[in-house]
Write an enzyme that holds these catalytic residues in place. Structure first.
Site, PDB file in Angstrom:
ATOM      1  CG  HIS B 327      -2.027   0.954   1.170  1.00  5.38           C
ATOM      2  ND1 HIS B 327      -1.828   2.313   1.205  1.00  5.38           N
ATOM      3  CD2 HIS B 327      -3.364   0.769   1.061  1.00  5.38           C
ATOM      4  CE1 HIS B 327      -3.012   2.916   1.116  1.00  5.38           C
ATOM      5  NE2 HIS B 327      -3.953   2.000   1.025  1.00  5.38           N
ATOM      6  NE  ARG B 347      -2.699   7.851  -1.757  1.00 10.99           N
ATOM      7  CZ  ARG B 347      -2.744   6.686  -2.408  1.00 10.99           C
ATOM      8  NH1 ARG B 347      -2.663   6.656  -3.718  1.00 10.99           N
ATOM      9  NH2 ARG B 347      -2.864   5.555  -1.746  1.00 10.99           N
TER      10      ARG B 347
END
Lengths: 228, 557
Positions: B327, B347
Site C-alpha cells: 500500500h 488521497r
C-alpha cells in the site's frame, strides 16, 4: 527497536520488566517474552481485542486503554483483559421497528443509566458514550447510531458501568436499525440492480471477457476518466 | 509532534500548498498527469519490490513446483505438518457439520450467513475471535458501479487494467456484476453507508478507477461492514455454531480426493479435534504477517497464510502468488505506528503526495503498485524523501488539503480514525502532513477458484483474500471489500448446495500430507520447520534463547 535504546520499568501483572522506552503495551509484553493470543488483534486500534487496564506510577487512578495504542511509562503497572462477559440479545433485524419499544424490549438495562459519565471517561475512542445511551433512552436511534459510530467494541465502557449496561451491543443495534430503516434509500442503486437483473450489461461484459489482452489494454488506456 | 528538522521540510510543503490547492480547484483530481502504459511499466520494473530478483524463488514442492513464487511464500510452503497426522483416528469426528467455514472475517461470515439462510448447518471456526481479521481494519471503501455515469462494464475495465490484464476474466465479471446487489445486501443488514441528503450514495474515486464508485462508512468501512456481519452471525445461533481460538492445521481428503474434514487445534487448551464436513470454505485471509522483504505491514496479527498452506498441501493450485501489494501510504512516523495504514481515502479526498521540497511528483490516484513504486523512486533514486530520527524514509502526504478542498471539518467527519490515530501520538493531520512509505498490505494472488468459489479440490471453496485470480497481480482500492462479500456469498451458497445434494464420501485419508512431506524431506529441510505458523513471533532473540525456541521457524503455541 534498537537494543541501545533507553529502557523503562513496567510491571506486567505485577512482575517487573525492563522494556524499550516508547513501546506500546503490546510491544512491551512481547519484548518481555509473552506470545500473545488473547489481548491482541489488529494492532492498529480497529478491532477492540486489546482492552487494557493500567495504573501510572504514583497515580491512584485505574486507567483503561487499547494495548496497541498506549505507550508505556516508567513505573506503569498493567494487565490485559482477555474477554468481556456481556449479554447480547438475539434478534431478527428484518422484524424490528427503529423505535424506543425495540430498545426497551432488547436492552432494558439502558434505562438504568444514572448519567454518571463513567462510560465516556473509559472510552479509548473518546466517544460520547453516555450521550448515546441517553439518546437510546429517548428512542433517538439516529443520534445514538451516529454518536456511537466509531465504537470498536473493546468493552471498557461495559466493564466500568455501575448500571450493568452493555453499551456497545446497544450501539450495534442502533447502527443496524439506522442503516436498514432510517437511512434514506439510494434510487440509483435500486435502478442499477434492476438493469443488472434484466441483463443489460451481459452482452458487453461477455465481449470484454473474451477480448484479447492487447485489445482490452487499448480500451482500458483509452477510457475516459470522469471523477466526482 | 515532528522534530524541528522535519518541520523545516514541512515549511516547504506549506509554501507550495496554495499553488497545489489552486491546481486541485482547477483540475479536480487531475493535479498531475497519470502515467501511460510505458511509464507504468518502467516505474514498476525498476522500483516495485516484486521485480527485484531476490523477491521471487522457485517453489520445489507441491502442485506449483518449479514456479517462481514470492520468496517468503515458497519458503513457507516447503515445510512439514505441525503434527504427525497418523496419530488421529479420522473416522471419529468431534464435530460434524454441513458447511465448515474457516476464518471469521467478512468473507467467512458472509459465507456462513448465506449458507445458514440457505438451510445448512454451519460451523464457523477462527483462530482468534469472530470478526478478528483484515476485513475489520479496512478503511477507505467498497467499490460498486451503482452511479448513473458508471456501469459494471467500466468497473470491469478498471479491475482488469489495475490487475495488468492477468485476472481471470470470469471472476472479474462476477465481481463487478454482483457489486450493486452486494451493497444492497449489506444495507439491508444495517450497514450505515455514507450518504448525501437525498439518500444517494456519497461516492469517491479510488486509485485506478475511471469513475467515483467508492462507498464508505466514514474511514471505518471494513469495521462498518464486519461488525454488522458479526452481529448477524451471533443472531443465527440455530444455524451457525462457532469455535474461537481454534486453528485448522490440516485438511482431510477422502480416497476420491474430495475435501471431507479438517484437523483443528485449540490455541488455549491445546486439544486437537476432528471436524467432518460436507463442504469446506477457506476464508483465512492473507499473508501480511510474513513481513515479506522485511516490510512493515498493515495486516492483522493473524495474517499468516494458514489456509494457503493447508490447501496447497492438499493439492490446490495457487495463482499469482508471485505478487505482493504494497500500500503506497503506510505510516513512517511516529515509530509506534510504523507500517500502519493511512487510508487511500485521504488521497481520494484530495491529499497530495509531495517530496522533501514540497513538490508534487505523481498523480495521487495511480493503481497501488504504480503509486507505491513512484514513492520508492522518489525516496531512493531521486533522494527526495524525508528521513526520520531512526533512519526510516518517507514522503509527505499533504493531509491539510483535505479540509481546504472539502471544507473545514471534513477530516473530522470523514476520516475520524486517521485523525484519532495520529492525535494519539500528538500529530494533528488537519494542520500537518503525514509521513508515509509503502507498507505490506495485501496478497494479490491465492488459491485458484472458479465462479462458484470452488477450488480444484471438490468440496473445497475459497473466499476473500485467500482466493486468487480475481485481481490479477494488483488489486484496486475497494475491490477487496467487494470481493469478500461477492465471493463470500457465492462460496457460501454453492457450498451449502453441495451439502444439500449429498455427495458420496469415501474413506478419509491423510495420504496427501505424507506424500507432501516426502517431497519436503527429499530437500533436506529440517523437521522443525513447520507450518501453518498460526501467529507471528515478535519475542526478541535474547528472550528466545532462554525460551529454547530459536531454531523454530513458526510459533510453538
Amino acid at each position: 527497536m534498537s537494543e541501545k535504546q533507553k529502557m523503562v520499568k513496567v510491571f506486567i501483572m505485577g512482575e517487573a520488566y525492563d522494556v524499550p522506552e516508547g513501546s506500546t503495551i503490546v510491544m512491551a509484553m512481547e519484548y518481555a517474552g509473552y506470545q500473545l493470543k488473547r489481548g491482541v488483534g489488529c494492532r492498529e486500534g480497529f478491532c477492540g481485542a486489546c482492552a487494557t487496564v493500567y495504573r501510572e506510577k504514583g497515580d491512584y487512578k485505574l486507567q483503561g486503554g487499547l494495548a496497541c495504542q498506549t505507550v508505556v511509562t516508567d513505573g506503569m503497572t498493567l494487565a490485559q483483559i482477555p474477554f468481556v462477559p456481556a449479554e447480547k440479545p438475539i434478534y431478527d433485524i428484518k422484524n424490528l421497528k427503529p423505535d424506543i419499544d425495540t430498545i426497551k424490549a432488547l436492552f432494558p438495562t439502558v434505562f438504568r443509566c444514572v448519567a454518571c459519565n463513567t462510560c465516556t471517561k473509559a472510552c479509548p475512542q473518546e466517544i460520547q458514550v453516555m450521550d448515546y445511551v441517553q439518546a437510546l433512552k429517548r428512542g433517538d436511534i439516529a443520534r445514538a447510531a451516529n454518536l456511537s459510530f466509531d465504537c470498536i467494541r473493546c468493552g471498557l465502557c461495559a466493564l466500568r458501568c455501575p448500571s450493568e449496561i452493555v453499551q456497545y451491543n446497544a450501539a450495534t443495534l442502533a447502527q443496524r436499525l439506522y442503516g436498514r430503516y432510517l437511512a434514506k434509500k439510494s434510487p440509483e442503486l435500486a435502478d442499477r440492480i434492476v438493469e443488472i437483473e434484466e441483463g443489460k450489461y451481459d452482452k458487453e461484459l461477455e465481449e470484454l471477457e473474451k477480448m484479447p489482452r492487447e485489445e482490452l489494454s487499448k480500451k482500458y488506456y483509452a477510457r475516459e476518466i470522469k471523477l466526482k | 509532534m515532528y522534530p524541528e528538522y522535519m518541520m523545516k521540510s514541512i515549511e516547504m510543503v506549506e509554501k507550495t500548498r496554495p499553488q497545489r490547492l489552486e491546481l486541485a480547484k482547477k483540475h479536480g483530481k487531475q493535479v498531475f498527469p497519470p502515467m501511460n502504459e510505458k511509464e507504468r511499466e518502467i516505474v514498476l520494473n525498476r522500483f516495485h519490490p516484486d521485480y527485484k530478483k531476490e523477491s521471487r524463488s522457485e517453489v520445489r514442492v507441491g502442485v506449483n513446483k518449479g514456479e517462481q513464487l514470492t520468496t517468503e511464500v515458497a519458503d513457507l510452503l516447503e515445510s512439514y505438518s505441525r503434527v504427525d497426522p497418523a496419530i488421529f483416528d479420522l473416522n471419529k469426528a468431534d464435530y460434524d457439520t454441513d458447511v465448515l467455514v474457516i476464518g471469521a472475517g467478512s468473507a467467512g461470515m458472509a459465507a456462513a450467513i448465506t449458507a445458514g439462510i440457505n438451510g445448512s448447518d454451519v460451523l464457523l471456526v477462527t483462530k482468534l475471535r469472530i470478526g478478528d481479521s483484515n476485513s475489520m481494519m479496512a478503511q477507505g471503501g467498497i467499490q460498486a458501479a451503482d452511479q448513473k455515469d458508471d456501469s459494471p462494464v467500466l468497473h470491469y475495465l478498471d479491475v482488469m487494467g489495475g490487475g495488468h490484464f492477468d485476472n481471470k476474466p470470469d471472476l472479474a465479471k462476477a465481481l463487478v456484476n454482483d457489486g450493486p446487489v452486494a451493497i444492497k445486501w449489506l444495507e439491508e443488514l444495517g450497514v450505515m453507508f455514507d450518504k448525501n441528503q437525498d439518500g444517494s450514495m456519497m461516492v469517491k474515486p479510488g486509485g485506478g478507477t475511471c469513475r467515483s464508485r467508492m462507498h464508505s462508512t466514514r474511514d471505518y468501512t471494513g469495521a462498518g461492514i464486519c461488525r454488522v456481519l458479526r452481529d448477524e452471525v451471533y443472531n443465527m445461533p440455530d444455524k451457525i455454531k462457532y469455535l474461537e481460538f481454534t486453528s485448522i492445521i490440516e485438511l482431510i481428503l477422502d480416497d476420491k480426493g474430495q475435501a471431507v474434514g479438517v484437523i483443528a487445534y485449540h490455541l488455549e487448551t491445546r486439544q486437537y479435534s476432528i471436524i467432518k464436513a460436507r463442504s469446506i470454505i477457506i476464508a483465512t485471509g492473507g499473508f501480511g504477517r510474513l513481513h515479506i522483504r522485511g516490510f512493515e505491514t498493515t495486516n492483522h496479527y493473524g495474517a499468516t497464510a494458514d489456509g494457503l498452506v493447508i490447501a496447497y498441501r492438499a493439492g490446490a493450485n495457487l495463482m499469482f502468488m508471485d505478487s505482493v501489494q504494497y500500500h503506497p501510504t503506510g505510516a513512517v512516523y511516529p515509530e509506534q505506528i510504523l507500517g500502519f495504514l493511512c487510508t487511500e481515502k485521504i488521497r481520494t479526498m484530495g491529499a497530495q503526495p509531495v517530496n522533501i521540497d514540497g513538490d508534487l511528483f505523481v498523480y495521487p490516484l495511480e493503481p497501488r503498485d504504480v503509486e507505491a513504486s513512484a514513492f520508492i523512486r522518489e525516496c531512493t533514486e531521486r533522494k527526495k524523501g524525508i528521513k526520520t530520527p531512526t533512519g526510516k524514509v518517507g514522503i509527505w502526504l499533504d493531509s491539510p488539503l483535505v479540509d481546504q478542498i472539502n471544507g473545514e471539518g471534513a477530516i473530522q467527519k470523514y476520516l475520524p480514525a486517521m485523525l484519532r490515530q495520529f492525535k494519539r501520538f500528538d500529530i494533528d493531520i488537519v494542520k500537518y502532513p503525514m509521513l508515509v512509505f509503502p507498507t505490506l498490505h495485501y496478497q494479490n494472488g491465492g488459491i485458484e477458484i472458479d465462479e462458484k468459489g470452488e477450488s480444484g479440490i471438490p468440496g473445497l471453496y475459497v473466499a476473500g483474500e485467500a482466493a486468487g485470480g480475481i485481481h490479477g497481480r494488483n488489486r484496486l482500492m475497494g475491490n477487496s471489500q467487494l470481493d469478500l462479500i461477492v465471493f463470500g456469498k457465492r462460496s457460501g451458497y454453492w457450498a451449502s448446495e453441495r451439502a444439500k445434494i449429498g455427495v458420496k464420501v469415501g474413506k478419509p485419508t491423510m495420504k496427501h500430507v505424507y506424500d507432501y512431506e516426502k517431497e519436503v524431506s527429499a530437500l533436506d529441510i529440517p523437521r522443525k520447520k513447520i507450518a501453518p505458523i498460526i501467529l507471528p513471533d515478535y519475542i526478541p532473540d535474547h528472550v528466545k534463547v532462554k525460551q529454547k525456541t530459536t531454531e523454530y521457524f513458526g510459533t510453538l503455541i
